[in-house]
Design a protein around this motif. Sequence first.
Motif, PDB file in Angstrom:
ATOM      1  N   PRO A 254       0.847  -1.147  -0.078  1.00 42.63           N
ATOM      2  CA  PRO A 254      -0.098  -0.057   0.073  1.00 42.63           C
ATOM      3  C   PRO A 254       1.054   1.272  -0.070  1.00 42.63           C
ATOM      4  O   PRO A 254       1.934   1.227   0.669  1.00 42.63           O
ATOM      5  N   ALA A 255       0.443   2.321  -0.672  1.00 44.62           N
ATOM      6  CA  ALA A 255       1.154   3.737  -0.756  1.00 44.62           C
ATOM      7  C   ALA A 255       0.549   4.565   0.619  1.00 44.62           C
ATOM      8  O   ALA A 255      -0.562   4.922   0.434  1.00 44.62           O
ATOM      9  N   LEU A 256       1.295   4.613   1.550  1.00 46.36           N
ATOM     10  CA  LEU A 256       1.053   5.367   2.709  1.00 46.36           C
ATOM     11  C   LEU A 256       1.610   6.710   2.684  1.00 46.36           C
ATOM     12  O   LEU A 256       2.620   7.179   2.971  1.00 46.36           O
ATOM     13  N   LEU A 257       0.793   7.628   2.012  1.00 46.46           N
ATOM     14  CA  LEU A 257       0.967   8.903   1.937  1.00 46.46           C
ATOM     15  C   LEU A 257       0.303   9.841   2.601  1.00 46.46           C
ATOM     16  O   LEU A 257      -0.994   9.878   2.504  1.00 46.46           O
ATOM     17  N   LEU A 258       0.818  10.970   3.362  1.00 43.19           N
ATOM     18  CA  LEU A 258       0.318  11.717   4.217  1.00 43.19           C
ATOM     19  C   LEU A 258      -0.059  13.075   3.430  1.00 43.19           C
ATOM     20  O   LEU A 258       0.894  13.689   2.921  1.00 43.19           O
ATOM     21  N   PRO A 259      -1.048  13.786   3.739  1.00 47.19           N
ATOM     22  CA  PRO A 259      -1.488  15.083   2.987  1.00 47.19           C
ATOM     23  C   PRO A 259      -1.039  16.244   3.630  1.00 47.19           C
ATOM     24  O   PRO A 259      -1.430  16.951   4.211  1.00 47.19           O
ATOM     25  N   VAL A 260       0.540  16.383   3.537  1.00 45.14           N
ATOM     26  CA  VAL A 260       1.180  17.580   4.277  1.00 45.14           C
ATOM     27  C   VAL A 260       1.255  18.664   3.435  1.00 45.14           C
ATOM     28  O   VAL A 260       1.889  18.320   2.011  1.00 45.14           O
ATOM     29  N   PRO A 261       0.760  19.893   3.603  1.00 42.20           N
ATOM     30  CA  PRO A 261       0.921  20.977   2.566  1.00 42.20           C
ATOM     31  C   PRO A 261       2.350  21.064   1.859  1.00 42.20           C
ATOM     32  O   PRO A 261       3.226  20.700   2.677  1.00 42.20           O
ATOM     33  N   VAL A 262       2.565  21.052   0.419  1.00 40.99           N
ATOM     34  CA  VAL A 262       3.722  21.131  -0.047  1.00 40.99           C
ATOM     35  C   VAL A 262       4.596  22.234   0.672  1.00 40.99           C
ATOM     36  O   VAL A 262       5.909  22.182   0.723  1.00 40.99           O
TER      37      VAL A 262
END
Length: 319
Positions: A254-262
């Motif tokens: 699974p791709a565990l990507l967090l939505p942190v502002p760029v």
Amino acid sequence: MDTVLVTGATGFVGKALCYELMAKGFSVNGIARKPVASGWPGAMGQLVIGDINGQTDWRQVLGHTGSVVHLAARTHVLHDTAADALAEYRNINVAGTLNLARQAAAMGVKRFVFVSSVKVNGENTPSGQPFTEDAAPAPLDAYGMSKCEAEAVLRQLALETGMEVVIIRPPLVYGPGVKANFRTLMRYVDKGVPLPFALMDNKRSLVALDNLVDMVTLCLSHPAAANQTFLVSDGQDVSTADLLRRLAMALNKPALLLPVPVGLLAGGLRLLGKGAVAQRLCGNLQVDIAKARKVLAWAPRVGLDEALGETARHYRGFR
């Protein structure tokens, strides 16, 4: 068929190129800085040259050579302790390249293929405005500057001697056996480490090892490649987030990507002294391969997902 001399033959790109050339019937001599004990193809000549710089004597290995592929270079050195880093890059990448090319021309070598770097163009592009070969060079670090200077001296040598020079500028190269940052990303994805890149919508060009090797091989013999410069990529640009999702799929994880502002992520990396890392992860770097398609009728041999799959299979076998 004249022999092809490949410098950097023990490296990531060099090994793959030598196998490809032999598979296509070329006679190949691979250059190594020191003797290689194992893993050297039996059908390929192994020539030990020592350090590469402006004083290296290449005459002993250039006999019967029809063309040269120059891959060997001083690349990015982590924690560089050199008093003058640019001088060290110039010694190997500029003086060493020119020295080899001059001796090759004097020995009757017909074509010299130089694998340079997209860093000659620069470090980033506005979205939708990829680098092209005729854009003004804008290297920012010592490595890019040295490659840019090497290109310039090779073009001048071609004018003076008639030896054909072909320059190829790849972006990040990946494939089976890749190391450095790309392997680190694969390891994080494989171990299920959450990564703060879900909101990344940048665009970056990559080139699969198979595609770069195919391009170099074509440039050894294609008449229209003479004295040309080419950018090369997979022709399929991706964001950091999309790349990680595709890597996860290739690894069956699974791709565990967090939505942190760029902006927050990039700013944090810069505060930690990781500005270059921030640029690579958050910024755009696109290249236009229209020239290679038009002049050489070249197209990427493998697609991004196929190449990532091969990379992942190799990684799983050696992790």
